[in-house]
Design a protein around this motif. Structure first.
Motif, PDB file in Angstrom:
ATOM      1  N   ASP A  18       0.826  -1.199   0.000  1.00  0.00           N
ATOM      2  CA  ASP A  18       0.000   0.000   0.000  1.00  0.00           C
ATOM      3  C   ASP A  18       0.863   1.253   0.000  1.00  0.00           C
ATOM      4  N   SER A  19       0.241   2.383  -0.301  1.00  0.00           N
ATOM      5  CA  SER A  19       0.914   3.679  -0.309  1.00  0.00           C
ATOM      6  C   SER A  19      -0.154   4.752  -0.491  1.00  0.00           C
ATOM      7  N   PHE A  20       0.253   6.020  -0.320  1.00  0.00           N
ATOM      8  CA  PHE A  20      -0.666   7.105  -0.661  1.00  0.00           C
ATOM      9  C   PHE A  20       0.059   8.064  -1.597  1.00  0.00           C
ATOM     10  N   VAL A  21      -0.716   8.939  -2.237  1.00  0.00           N
ATOM     11  CA  VAL A  21      -0.130   9.929  -3.149  1.00  0.00           C
ATOM     12  C   VAL A  21      -0.604  11.321  -2.741  1.00  0.00           C
ATOM     13  N   SER A  22       0.195  12.316  -3.107  1.00  0.00           N
ATOM     14  CA  SER A  22      -0.065  13.709  -2.716  1.00  0.00           C
ATOM     15  C   SER A  22       0.001  14.608  -3.939  1.00  0.00           C
ATOM     16  N   SER A  23      -1.041  15.425  -4.128  1.00  0.00           N
ATOM     17  CA  SER A  23      -1.028  16.361  -5.263  1.00  0.00           C
ATOM     18  C   SER A  23      -0.025  17.486  -5.035  1.00  0.00           C
ATOM     19  N   GLN A  24       0.298  17.747  -3.756  1.00  0.00           N
ATOM     20  CA  GLN A  24       1.273  18.788  -3.456  1.00  0.00           C
ATOM     21  C   GLN A  24       2.684  18.356  -3.836  1.00  0.00           C
ATOM     22  N   SER A  25       2.967  17.085  -3.697  1.00  0.00           N
ATOM     23  CA  SER A  25       4.289  16.541  -4.050  1.00  0.00           C
ATOM     24  C   SER A  25       4.075  15.418  -5.063  1.00  0.00           C
ATOM     25  N   ASN A  41       7.249   9.501  -3.640  1.00  0.00           N
ATOM     26  CA  ASN A  41       6.698   8.189  -3.291  1.00  0.00           C
ATOM     27  C   ASN A  41       6.663   8.050  -1.772  1.00  0.00           C
ATOM     28  N   TYR A  42       5.522   7.594  -1.237  1.00  0.00           N
ATOM     29  CA  TYR A  42       5.336   7.471   0.206  1.00  0.00           C
ATOM     30  C   TYR A  42       5.146   6.005   0.636  1.00  0.00           C
ATOM     31  N   SER A  43       5.713   5.093  -0.078  1.00  0.00           N
ATOM     32  CA  SER A  43       5.492   3.677   0.227  1.00  0.00           C
ATOM     33  C   SER A  43       6.077   3.251   1.569  1.00  0.00           C
ATOM     34  N   GLY A  60      -7.976  12.514   1.593  1.00  0.00           N
ATOM     35  CA  GLY A  60      -8.678  13.777   1.731  1.00  0.00           C
ATOM     36  C   GLY A  60      -7.755  14.977   1.591  1.00  0.00           C
ATOM     37  N   LYS A  61      -8.263  16.128   2.034  1.00  0.00           N
ATOM     38  CA  LYS A  61      -7.528  17.389   1.900  1.00  0.00           C
ATOM     39  C   LYS A  61      -6.621  17.588   3.099  1.00  0.00           C
ATOM     40  N   HIS A  62      -5.306  17.622   2.847  1.00  0.00           N
ATOM     41  CA  HIS A  62      -4.324  17.754   3.917  1.00  0.00           C
ATOM     42  C   HIS A  62      -3.607  19.086   3.762  1.00  0.00           C
ATOM     43  N   GLN A  63      -3.264  19.752   4.923  1.00  0.00           N
ATOM     44  CA  GLN A  63      -2.646  21.076   4.853  1.00  0.00           C
ATOM     45  C   GLN A  63      -1.292  21.054   4.163  1.00  0.00           C
ATOM     46  N   THR A  64      -0.568  19.960   4.296  1.00  0.00           N
ATOM     47  CA  THR A  64       0.761  19.878   3.694  1.00  0.00           C
ATOM     48  C   THR A  64       0.731  19.146   2.357  1.00  0.00           C
ATOM     49  N   PHE A  65      -0.025  18.008   2.302  1.00  0.00           N
ATOM     50  CA  PHE A  65       0.000  17.161   1.105  1.00  0.00           C
ATOM     51  C   PHE A  65      -1.062  17.536   0.086  1.00  0.00           C
ATOM     52  N   ALA A  66      -1.936  18.500   0.456  1.00  0.00           N
ATOM     53  CA  ALA A  66      -3.051  18.886  -0.415  1.00  0.00           C
ATOM     54  C   ALA A  66      -3.975  17.685  -0.610  1.00  0.00           C
ATOM     55  N   THR A  67      -4.415  17.412  -1.844  1.00  0.00           N
ATOM     56  CA  THR A  67      -5.325  16.276  -2.077  1.00  0.00           C
ATOM     57  C   THR A  67      -4.545  14.974  -1.985  1.00  0.00           C
ATOM     58  N   THR A  68      -5.107  14.029  -1.212  1.00  0.00           N
ATOM     59  CA  THR A  68      -4.422  12.745  -1.046  1.00  0.00           C
ATOM     60  C   THR A  68      -5.384  11.593  -1.339  1.00  0.00           C
ATOM     61  N   ARG A  69      -4.814  10.484  -1.812  1.00  0.00           N
ATOM     62  CA  ARG A  69      -5.547   9.239  -2.036  1.00  0.00           C
ATOM     63  C   ARG A  69      -4.632   8.087  -1.641  1.00  0.00           C
ATOM     64  N   SER A  70      -5.238   6.994  -1.232  1.00  0.00           N
ATOM     65  CA  SER A  70      -4.434   5.824  -0.847  1.00  0.00           C
ATOM     66  C   SER A  70      -4.775   4.644  -1.757  1.00  0.00           C
ATOM     67  N   PHE A  71      -3.792   3.760  -1.871  1.00  0.00           N
ATOM     68  CA  PHE A  71      -3.925   2.612  -2.769  1.00  0.00           C
ATOM     69  C   PHE A  71      -3.467   1.348  -2.047  1.00  0.00           C
ATOM     70  N   LEU A  72      -4.221   0.256  -2.219  1.00  0.00           N
ATOM     71  CA  LEU A  72      -3.869  -1.023  -1.598  1.00  0.00           C
ATOM     72  C   LEU A  72      -4.057  -2.145  -2.614  1.00  0.00           C
ATOM     73  N   THR A  82       6.112   0.765  -4.477  1.00  0.00           N
ATOM     74  CA  THR A  82       7.451   1.357  -4.322  1.00  0.00           C
ATOM     75  C   THR A  82       7.735   2.453  -5.333  1.00  0.00           C
ATOM     76  N   THR A  83       6.930   2.570  -6.399  1.00  0.00           N
ATOM     77  CA  THR A  83       7.167   3.612  -7.407  1.00  0.00           C
ATOM     78  C   THR A  83       5.979   4.547  -7.567  1.00  0.00           C
ATOM     79  N   LEU A  84       4.927   4.318  -6.812  1.00  0.00           N
ATOM     80  CA  LEU A  84       3.693   5.080  -6.980  1.00  0.00           C
ATOM     81  C   LEU A  84       3.866   6.531  -6.540  1.00  0.00           C
ATOM     82  N   ASN A  85       3.320   7.451  -7.361  1.00  0.00           N
ATOM     83  CA  ASN A  85       3.215   8.858  -6.957  1.00  0.00           C
ATOM     84  C   ASN A  85       1.996   9.462  -7.646  1.00  0.00           C
ATOM     85  N   TRP A  86       1.777  10.748  -7.368  1.00  0.00           N
ATOM     86  CA  TRP A  86       0.581  11.381  -7.931  1.00  0.00           C
ATOM     87  C   TRP A  86       0.600  11.381  -9.455  1.00  0.00           C
ATOM     88  N   ASN A  87       1.774  11.577 -10.014  1.00  0.00           N
ATOM     89  CA  ASN A  87       1.871  11.688 -11.468  1.00  0.00           C
ATOM     90  C   ASN A  87       1.593  10.368 -12.194  1.00  0.00           C
TER      91      ASN A  87
END
Length: 670
Positions: free
Chosen positions: A50-57, A61-63, A71-83, A127-132
């Motif tokens: 699993d991991s999550f992604v951030s529109s701000q960054s 990769n946050y694996s 949801g909406k985070h002050q630092t990460f902006a829009t976030t989603r998680s994947f499993l 291990t390679t997941l990101n917003w892009n």
């Protein structure tokens, strides 16, 4: 977000490490439950990435994170998680009944948000997941309202089913807010190092259908070839295997004679039986060595003992010793109200004569003791008609029991019940005797299904079965004095009336099996191959109330159709698609059903030999209260008793007996 909490969270993110090695895959071992057919598989950390992604960054990769942010985070902006879960191999035939994704929301906020679970449509790696490079997702398949810290369950049953069926590829799921402008929720990830029991998990619950089992039997009679030489037995085994059948009812007693060597009766005079040959020994050895094993049941014609105008050559034959030329007491033959001794060409014994009953019991028990049979099969265990049963000893016993004189009328209801009781006493005595010497051996009966099938108890009580054959086989199933009833549903499918008779009997039999099992005896010899197969399929189908029989027995192996089509055509049509049927009745091999009352018995039986008089009332008390009557030998049997200590009374005498599960408690009283 509170600044202190936010800074703490940032520190946690920076210090994250130690993500599980997802290249290791271990399927949790699935064990079959003994009390339930429902099983569950729960994922382990080795099954999850699993991991999550951030529109701000968008390129980060946050694996290695210990959290899944949504949801909406002050630092990460829009976030989603994947499993994504590595699925286990489920047992063959397993049916998924539930699939649940469980996530623990730890973040101490009380705002309520709707969280959606969406299927992922393309491949990705934690291990390679990101917003892009995040994968595309489908529509929501599950959702839940998330607020304060707690477990949240998302049911994704249909999605998981689609992964197993191949309708969709298992690319995992995304976790995201329905309204992504709402403030964040944070779940523990699979990489959390402290609260290891709160990691994401997938639970798949499935049922394992009980393996389908049914008797698929052939009656192999000795009025035809089929088992009279080693070569015939070899061919019999081949034909049974080709048919995907699993059971043979081999006739070993035709008319008071023996088609086996270790017998209390004379060997048959049949010249077609190979000299010195024991077909029962040979068939048992070959059938039990077959892969898969084929059951062998020894089939006895019970009442008929001779069918020729000249007497048997062997002076020890039952017809010579207890037939027409014997004294009144030693004559075991049944006769009609008008004094006729022949039913067609058959001479038959009378179950109202105690000597005839005990002799027949001893013949059968001898086979159970000395041969490795799977079952004892009783045929013609009945009267030949309403006018039969007037053996002198039986009539004398009846008159003494009921203080009557003369010959009772054939239609007298008390006389009818007396005769039914004589047949039932015989069956009960044979059942307990066989169970005493070999409890694993089943006892079955080919039973009568004459005329139209009953629909109500009144129909049953008025049936030819009860009033002409005087054979109350329904009560045998109710009390447990047979293991298998095999009503002979011998009807012509092409005749509209008989077609209805077959269907009505089948429905009755499915819905009235008592404590035991029922097979349908299908008269294939009366039908075309196509119609015979149709009747087998009808017998296999459930009743209107969903009840099923435990299989079929086909009469006969030697004559499989009315049209003189080669038998191998029928054997082939049972197991293969042919011009006769596109849906074979025995398309795959099935083993015979287990008999639970034998495998794990909870009841015991009582068999007593006494020197008390005929037709004396026996009262039994203890864990259960029962009553019965002694038979013509002063004996009695009681079936299926709850284990424990009992007392029974006869003529003001009391006796104690202990009943044990799976055993016949025997006693001799003087």
């Amino acid at each position: 977000m509170n600044r202190v909490i936010f800074l703490g969270f940032i520190v946690l993110i920076v210090l994250l490490s130690g993500f599980e090695n997802f290249t290791i895959f271990k399927v949790s071992k699935v064990k079959a439950a003994t009390s339930s057919l429902s099983e569950s598989w729960v994922s382990t950390p080795l099954d999850v990435e699993d991991s999550f992604v951030s529109s701000q960054s968008p390129s980060t990769n946050y694996s290695s994170s210990q959290y899944l942010v949504v949801g909406k985070h002050q630092t990460f902006a829009t976030t989603r998680s994947f499993l994504k879960f590595k699925l286990p191999t489920l047992p063959k035939g397993a049916v998924i009944t539930s699939a649940k994704l469980s996530l623990y929301q730890y973040y101490n906020s009380t705002n309520q948000v709707t969280v959606d679970i969406k299927p992922i449509n393309s491949s990705w790696s934690a291990t390679t997941l990101n917003w892009n490079n995040k994968p595309s997702v489908g529509s929501s398949v599950s959702n839940a309202i998330v607020d304060k810290p707690s477990w949240k369950d998302f049911f994704i049953t249909n999605l998981v089913k689609s992964w197993y069926s191949g309708a969709a590829a298992n690319q995992g799921v995304s976790v995201q807010f329905r309204d992504e402008t709402q403030a964040t929720k944070i779940f523990y990830s699979n990489n959390h190092s402290t609260y290891t029991t709160l990691k994401p998990k997938l639970t798949i619950t499935y049922s394992i259908p009980e393996p389908q089992k049914e008797y698929r039997a052939f009656w192999v009679d000795m009025f035809h070839d089929g088992a009279k030489t080693p070569a015939q037995v070899d061919q019999l085994i081949k034909d049974v295997k080709a048919s995907n059948a699993n059971t043979i009812f081999l006739q070993v007693r035709r008319r008071g004679d023996a088609y086996y060597s270790n017998s209390l009766e004379p060997k048959t005079e049949d010249s077609f039986l190979q000299s010195g040959y024991d077909p029962l020994v040979d068939l048992i050895q070959k059938a039990h060595s077959a892969n898969p094993k084929i059951q062998v049941h020894a089939w006895f014609a019970m009442m008929p003992i001779w069918n020729k105008t000249t007497p048997p050559k062997d002076q020890n034959h039952i017809f010579n010793v207890h037939g027409l030329k014997q004294s009144r007491e030693n004559n075991w033959l049944s006769k009609t109200y008008t004094g006729s001794y022949t039913s067609g060409s058959d001479y038959v014994i009378d179950p109202g004569h105690p000597g005839a009953v005990d002799y027949t019991r001893d013949i059968i028990v001898n086979v159970a003791k000395n041969y490795d049979v799977d079952g004892i099969h009783m045929d013609l265990v009945r009267y030949m008609g309403e006018e039969w049963g007037y053996n002198d000893v039986s009539v004398q016993r009846y008159n003494q029991a009921y203080r009557k004189t003369g010959l009772p009328q054939p239609t007298d209801p008390i006389w009818k019940q007396w005769r039914r009781d004589q047949v039932s006493n015989m069956v009960r005595k044979i059942y307990t005797s066989v169970q005493s010497v070999k409890p694993s051996v089943s006892v079955s009966a080919a039973t009568i299904a004459w005329g139209n099938g009953p629909k109500t108890m009144d129909d049953w009580n008025n049936s030819f079965t009860m009033n002409s054959a005087l054979q109350d086989w329904r009560s045998w199933q109710e009390e447990g004095s047979i293991d298998l009833a095999i009503p002979m549903n011998y009807f012509r499918e092409y005749d509209a009336n008989q077609k209805g008779y077959f269907e009505n009997w089948s429905e009755w039999e499915k819905n009235n099996q008592g404590k035991r099992m029922t097979l349908s005896g299908v008269g294939i010899y009366l039908n075309s191959i196509k119609d015979g197969l149709s009747q087998i399929k009808k017998a296999q189908a459930p009743s209107a109330t969903g009840k099923k029989l435990s299989g079929v027995s086909l009469y006969s192996y030697a004559v499989t159709n009315k049209d003189n089509v080669m038998n191998n055509e029928f054997y082939k049509a049972l197991s293969s698609v042919t011009s006769y049927s596109s849906e074979p009745a025995f398309s795959t091999y099935l083993s015979v059903p287990d008999l639970p009352w034998k495998i794990a018995p909870t009841k015991g039986h009582l068999s007593a030999s006494t020197n008390h008089a005929d037709h004396q009332l026996v009262k039994l008390s203890g864990p259960e209260t029962r009553q019965t009557y002694t038979d013509g030998s002063g004996d009695f049997q009681i079936i299926d008793l709850t284990p424990g200590s009992y007392t029974f009374q006869i003529n003001n005498y009391s006796y104690n007996i202990k009943i044990e599960a799976g055993k016949v408690s025997r006693t001799t009283l003087n």
